[in-house]
Design an enzyme around this catalytic site. Structure first.
Site, PDB file in Angstrom:
ATOM      1  CB  THR A 200      -0.699   0.106   1.334  1.00 51.34           C
ATOM      2  OG1 THR A 200      -1.827  -1.279   1.073  1.00 51.34           O
ATOM      3  CG2 THR A 200      -1.691   1.186   1.373  1.00 51.34           C
ATOM      4  NE  ARG A 228      -8.053  -8.786   1.826  1.00 52.87           N
ATOM      5  CZ  ARG A 228      -7.158  -7.979   1.728  1.00 52.87           C
ATOM      6  NH1 ARG A 228      -7.029  -6.743   0.886  1.00 52.87           N
ATOM      7  NH2 ARG A 228      -6.127  -7.838   2.839  1.00 52.87           N
ATOM      8  CB  VAL A 229     -12.817  -4.697   2.008  1.00 55.38           C
ATOM      9  CG1 VAL A 229     -12.418  -3.586   2.451  1.00 55.38           C
ATOM     10  CG2 VAL A 229     -13.922  -4.687   0.687  1.00 55.38           C
ATOM     11  CB  THR A 251       2.162  -1.359   3.856  1.00 58.93           C
ATOM     12  OG1 THR A 251       2.103  -2.171   3.067  1.00 58.93           O
ATOM     13  CG2 THR A 251       3.656  -1.233   4.810  1.00 58.93           C
ATOM     14  N   GLY A 254      -3.731  -7.122   5.375  1.00 61.09           N
ATOM     15  CA  GLY A 254      -4.784  -6.311   5.936  1.00 61.09           C
ATOM     16  C   GLY A 254      -5.736  -7.094   6.999  1.00 61.09           C
TER      17      GLY A 254
HETATM   18  N1  ASP Z   1      -2.730  -3.715   3.429  1.00 61.87           N
HETATM   19  C1  ASP Z   1      -3.180  -3.916   2.115  1.00 61.87           C
HETATM   20  C2  ASP Z   1      -4.258  -4.985   2.237  1.00 61.87           C
HETATM   21  O1  ASP Z   1      -4.479  -5.743   3.026  1.00 61.87           O
HETATM   22  C3  ASP Z   1      -2.002  -4.576   1.417  1.00 61.87           C
HETATM   23  C4  ASP Z   1      -0.427  -4.130   1.678  1.00 61.87           C
HETATM   24  O2  ASP Z   1      -0.240  -2.976   2.192  1.00 61.87           O
HETATM   25  O3  ASP Z   1       0.631  -4.884   1.349  1.00 61.87           O
HETATM   26  O4  ASP Z   1      -5.097  -4.822   1.045  1.00 61.87           O
END
Ligand code: ASP
Length: 340
Positions: A200, A228-229, A251, A254
């Site tokens: 992210t 998926r969220v 990040t 999630g």
């Molecule tokens: N946090 C993000 C998610 O789970 C992915 C990431 O930052 O790697 O959608």
């Protein structure tokens, strides 16, 4: 065990409506020499994003405008396969975006599972400013974006389509971590799942007026289940800003972050007096203590800034980098400490 006498005292206190909680102490941070303006953001693509944000901050602009402009840079870059245009799709081939933005007044806007619009962060800002809501999802978020003049476009680039088709050959859907390990094997510089198939952009800024804002945007986990969220559009998980105390962004996986309301926890720990790095570490420690095997097998990282401009970060795994731009630090990458 509560002794009878203490229990009676508690009961009496409750009966008379007395609060057993200590009196609220207001947060007072002595800021002698604040660092401002300032912008920090996650991962290597944070360097370019910071540069765009700095243009605004250096000219006296608002932190909110800076974080939006900064995050739009990786969103528009087709070569970054974890954000916006060119993001890796879900397992059904849809590129779905999550984003969130917060300003110095504690206003927030977010979009979840948004398709066909490159600048999810700008739609999130419109949700914040033009609707009575905080979050719009899916078809409704798209309808709203179109009503605000955003252009519909295909976000699936040939490179991401190719990667998806390659994945489809096995279409081996396991719990998230297995997918990451398959797709992003560790290299000398990265941990599994660290850099290839999810990441992210999370950005935090302090403007010349000393006000904070934050923004984050992602296409989430590659080849996730449709619908998926992740944590990124969830206020208090992917992003949290409190202009009195500081701000944090996240990040990594999630699902892990949502279990500990990570960025809200980080900001509240800073309110209690922990510095940003300690706060990030302590928030992660909740996951490490609750579920050590899981924590050891995934990446999750927090990045935080306190109101006085003190910066801190912490990650579960090695390899989490963030970009820092201040009057004394002309946009450099730093690596955070980690548990493992
Ligand atoms: N946090 C993000 C998610 O789970 C992915 C990431 O930052 O790697 O959608």
């Amino acid at each position: 065990m509560t002794h009878r006498r203490e229990f009676l005292q508690m009961t009496t206190a409750s009966l008379f409506g007395l609060s057993l909680l200590p009196k609220r102490r207001s947060f007072k941070l002595t800021i002698s020499n604040p660092i401002k303006p300032l912008v920090i953001s996650t991962w290597d693509f944070g360097l370019q994003a910071n540069a765009a944000a700095w243009e605004i901050l250096n000219n006296g602009g608002r932190a909110l405008d800076a974080v939006e402009a900064g995050v739009r840079v990786p969103e528009a870059d087709p070569n970054i396969q974890t954000i916006g245009l060119g993001g890796l799709p879900d397992r059904d081939g849809h590129v779905t975006l999550d984003a969130c933005i917060m300003d110095e007044h504690g206003n927030a806007g977010s979009v979840a599972c948004l398709e066909h619009i490159v600048h999810a962060i700008s739609v999130a800002r419109k949700v914040m400013e033009k609707t009575p809501h905080v979050m719009l999802a899916g078809e409704g978020a798209l309808q709203f974006a179109l009503s605000q003049g955003f252009q519909k476009q295909n976000l699936l680039t040939p490179a991401s389509e190719k990667a998806w088709k390659e994945w489809l050959k096995k279409a081996d859907y396991h719990p998230v971590i297995n997918i990451e390990n398959q797709l992003a094997p560790a290299t000398p510089n990265t941990m599994p799942g660290n850099s290839f198939n999810h990441d992210t952009i999370g950005m935090l800024a302090i403007d010349q007026q000393g006000n904070l804002s934050g923004a984050c945007s992602t296409s989430g986990l590659a080849f996730k289940m449709h619908g998926r969220v992740g944590d990124s559009p969830i206020v208090g998980a992917g992003l949290f800003v409190d202009n009195e105390v500081g701000a944090a962004t996240a990040t990594g996986v999630g699902e892990a972050n949502m279990r500990i309301c990570g960025t809200h926890t980080v900001v509240e720990l800073m309110r209690q007096g922990y510095d940003p790095e300690q706060a990030c570490r302590l928030a992660l420690e909740r996951l490490v203590n609750k579920d050590p095997d899981y924590a050891r097998s995934i990446q999750l990282a927090f990045l935080a800034v306190r109101k006085d401009g003190t910066i801190g970060a912490y990650a579960l795994q090695k390899g989490f980098r963030y970009a820092v731009y201040t009057p004394d630090v002309p946009n450099e990458l730093r690596e955070s400490k980690s548990f493992y």
